[in-house]
Design an enzyme around this catalytic site. Structure first.
Site, PDB file in Angstrom:
ATOM      1  N   GLU A 338       0.884  -1.177   0.000  1.00  0.00           N
ATOM      2  CA  GLU A 338       0.000   0.000   0.000  1.00  0.00           C
ATOM      3  C   GLU A 338       0.916   1.219   0.000  1.00  0.00           C
ATOM      4  O   GLU A 338       1.541   1.539   1.004  1.00  0.00           O
ATOM      5  CB  GLU A 338      -0.905  -0.017   1.230  1.00  0.00           C
ATOM      6  CG  GLU A 338      -2.046   0.981   1.142  1.00  0.00           C
ATOM      7  CD  GLU A 338      -1.700   2.331   1.750  1.00  0.00           C
ATOM      8  OE1 GLU A 338      -1.247   3.208   0.984  1.00  0.00           O
ATOM      9  OE2 GLU A 338      -1.873   2.504   2.954  1.00  0.00           O
ATOM     10  N   CYS A 372      -2.928   8.718   3.729  1.00  0.00           N
ATOM     11  CA  CYS A 372      -2.741   8.075   2.421  1.00  0.00           C
ATOM     12  C   CYS A 372      -3.975   8.189   1.541  1.00  0.00           C
ATOM     13  O   CYS A 372      -3.864   8.184   0.310  1.00  0.00           O
ATOM     14  CB  CYS A 372      -2.335   6.621   2.599  1.00  0.00           C
ATOM     15  SG  CYS A 372      -3.544   5.614   3.484  1.00  0.00           S
TER      16      CYS A 372
END
Length: 633
Positions: A338, A372
């Site tokens: 990720e 994020c």
């Protein structure tokens, strides 16, 4: 009546007259054996229920709060703080340092207060920790789901009961606000725990799979077995959640875990993992199931290239993620990456700006932009560009930056909207990107540079920034900023908006806003990313039944949901006979080695394929005749 009652009580098979008319005729009767059986069943149920409650009840345990979690904590203020401040300031060095050993200076980025100087693990020590986890996992892999649930439930009870202390610990180590800690750390972690308790067992239980006519006498199942020791290399922006979330998934699926935290949050992560170990100990399990690695990047390959690590979850930058993926090829270790993103908020024509402005502000400025799945780009119709820029600018100018862990002399903490960034390391690069964008035609409406707090002069603060008239080709529109910066890009057609949204190398999350939900959904389906929220921001992460991850340079693989939990297991397919006493597989004589006739064996197999899979009934019939004819020879 009394005599009959006593007689029935001691002789259950004798019917008991409950009601009688004056003349003695019985109007109804009940067999006492039914009553006694009912009471026995209720008693057994209550005993079983009490036993189940005792087994499932959370185990209470104590884990003392660190002194630095108190807002009144005082310490040395570090000038120009860094992870190696102990090398230049003898007052920060450990009291008895070992020669050749590396250390990490921990400090509060919002105040620059010194927290601790902690040892960094060497490659040898990392290997030892992996070994400890592996030995603990040998017994844990056969633990029951009831035992695993009790651990999760106990940890959840502790987290909820101590939520303010946990929030303050993350605030002290990252500089964020209490509200940001509650939303991004505690609420999300509790959501993960809730999902695992409700659905984790069902996801990991053996599942029956469909079969075909040929195997109609077989039963096929998939078993999800533990991998062994898995690793999670996680970022600093949410130290509690980024450590606990992969830990929960790993342990619930029967694994042990080695967590490599960011050097920036060693202090807080050490405390959180200590609480997890204490919870395991209180529940009667080996605390070595969980190991924390704190090291500099040079030693991290001891994790990524270890033959004993069976899976790696990485949360961090694209640059480091690529190195992790390359290192994992040494032993073909599966990796879930990720890597952040450049998430767009696509605002369709006619969107109500005032309705969603508060949500957009939190999408940009929550956790000082270090999120994020935060909103990095607003893509708005040209007719509403100026209104959006004006709204964002007015609200951004009113943001109050500071520390929730720094009270005044009177003990008062002023309201704070945004905390500090994790360090000042990226400030020069952010200023360069913003200045270049302005030179290329973007309009800087507010902010654009580092911000010096009146009292917290060493704090790592970057001013809230709004840039209008940004073009998709600008470097700032293609670079993940991870900062309190809002970029506004405009479009004229919906197709152009989609092209702009997809026009970066990233593809993590996105959001679409507009008055027509059906149109929003159509646009959402065309975005190149892993997750989309319609008329909302990042809400998909609170639903832990959903997979989390991205596409393109935002990485691959998923954590969260059934996909994430099962990625930490080895699927094993097992096929058994339904009626072993009646029917089992046998090799027809015509196919047995040594094959007696090539033509005959071919006719047999060819006929069988035609019977099972031919499209036309005439071909099925001719294949059946061919099969029978071949079987007779």
């Amino acid at each position: 009546m009394s005599t009959g009652f006593l007689h029935a009580l001691f002789h259950p098979l004798v019917s008991l007259e409950l009601f009688s008319r004056p003349n003695g005729d019985a109007t109804s009767s009940v067999d006492v054996s039914y009553i006694l059986t009912a009471f026995m069943a209720i008693g057994i149920y209550l005993v079983f229920k009490r036993y189940q409650n005792a087994r499932n009840r959370p185990v209470l345990f104590e884990w003392p709060a660190p002194s630095a979690a108190d807002p009144g904590f005082s310490s040395v203020t570090i000038t120009n703080p860094s992870l190696e401040s102990h090398l230049s300031n003898p007052n920060l060095a450990p009291s008895m340092p070992f020669a050749g050993r590396k250390y990490i200076t921990c400090y509060d980025p919002s105040t620059s207060l010194f927290l601790a100087t902690l040892p960094a693990d060497s490659a040898f020590e990392i290997g030892e920790k992996i070994g400890l986890a592996g030995r603990a996992q040998l017994s844990w892999r056969s633990s029951t789901f009831t035992e695993r649930k009790r651990f999760v439930r106990s940890l959840m009870r502790w987290l909820v009961d101590n939520r303010e202390v946990c929030a303050r610990v993350t605030c002290r180590d990252t500089g964020k606000t209490l509200v940001d800690a509650a939303l991004g750390e505690i609420l999300t972690t509790c959501s993960k725990m809730e999902w695992i308790l409700a659905h984790g067992e069902q996801v990991l239980r053996p599942e029956k799979r469909h079969s075909n006519l040929t195997l109609s006498y077989k039963t096929s199942k998939v078993y999800h077995e533990p991998l062994g020791v898995v690793a999670a290399i996680v970022s600093w922006n949410y130290p509690l959640h980024n450590a606990i979330s992969p830990l929960l998934a790993a342990l619930f699926s029967g694994n042990a875990i080695v967590i490599k935290c960011s050097e920036n949050v060693v202090w807080s992560t050490t405390w959180f993992i200590g609480a997890v170990k204490e919870c395991l100990r209180a529940c009667g399990h080996d605390p070595n199931l969980v190991q924390l690695v704190a090291c500099y990047p040079e030693e991290a390959e001891a994790v990524t290239t270890s033959a004993f690590i069976k899976h790696i979850t990485f949360i961090g930058s694209e640059t480091v993620g690529r190195k992790v993926a390359q290192a994992a090829t040494v032993h073909l270790t599966p990796v879930n990456l990720e890597l952040g993103g450049k998430d767009p908020a696509v605002l369709l024509p006619g969107v109500n700006i005032n309705q969603y402005a508060s949500m957009w502000m939190r999408g940009v400025f929550q956790n000082a932009g270090q999120n994020c799945i935060g909103i990095e780009r607003f893509i708005v119709h040209s007719s509403q560009h100026d209104e959006l820029v004006r709204t964002l600018t007015e609200r951004t100018k009113r943001l109050r930056f500071g520390s929730v862990m720094s009270p005044s002399a009177e003990g008062y903490i002023a309201p704070v909207d945004c905390g500090a960034m994790i360090s000042r390391d990226r400030f020069s690069e952010l200023e360069r990107l913003i200045n270049n964008a302005v030179e290329e035609g973007a309009s800087l409406e507010t902010g654009g540079s580092r911000w010096k707090h009146v009292y917290l002069e060493e704090g790592a603060y970057f001013s809230g920034t709004v840039l209008g008239n940004v073009e998709n080709g600008m470097e700032i529109a293609q670079t993940e900023l991870f900062a309190p910066v809002a970029l506004v890009l405009k479009y004229d057609t919906i197709q152009e908006a989609i092209d702009i949204a997809n026009g970066t190398r990233f593809g993590l999350g996105a959001s679409v806003f507009g008055p027509d939900q059906n149109l929003c959904l159509k646009v959402a389906r065309r975005l190149d990313c892993g997750m989309v929220a319609v008329n909302d921001f990042a809400i998909f992460y609170l639903n832990q039944d959903l997979p989390f991850g991205g596409t393109k340079a935002s990485g691959y693989g998923r954590f969260g949901g059934p996909e994430g939990l099962r990625s930490l297991t080895a699927p094993k397919a097992i096929v058994v006979d339904k009626w072993p006493w009646l029917m089992q597989t046998s090799i027809p004589a015509i196919l047995d080695y040594p094959v007696r006739s090539l033509n005959q064996s071919w006719d047999f197999i060819s006929g069988l394929i035609g019977v099972l899979y031919a499209d036309r009934w005439s071909e099925k019939f001719s294949s059946l005749k061919r099969l029978i004819r071949a079987s007779w020879y």
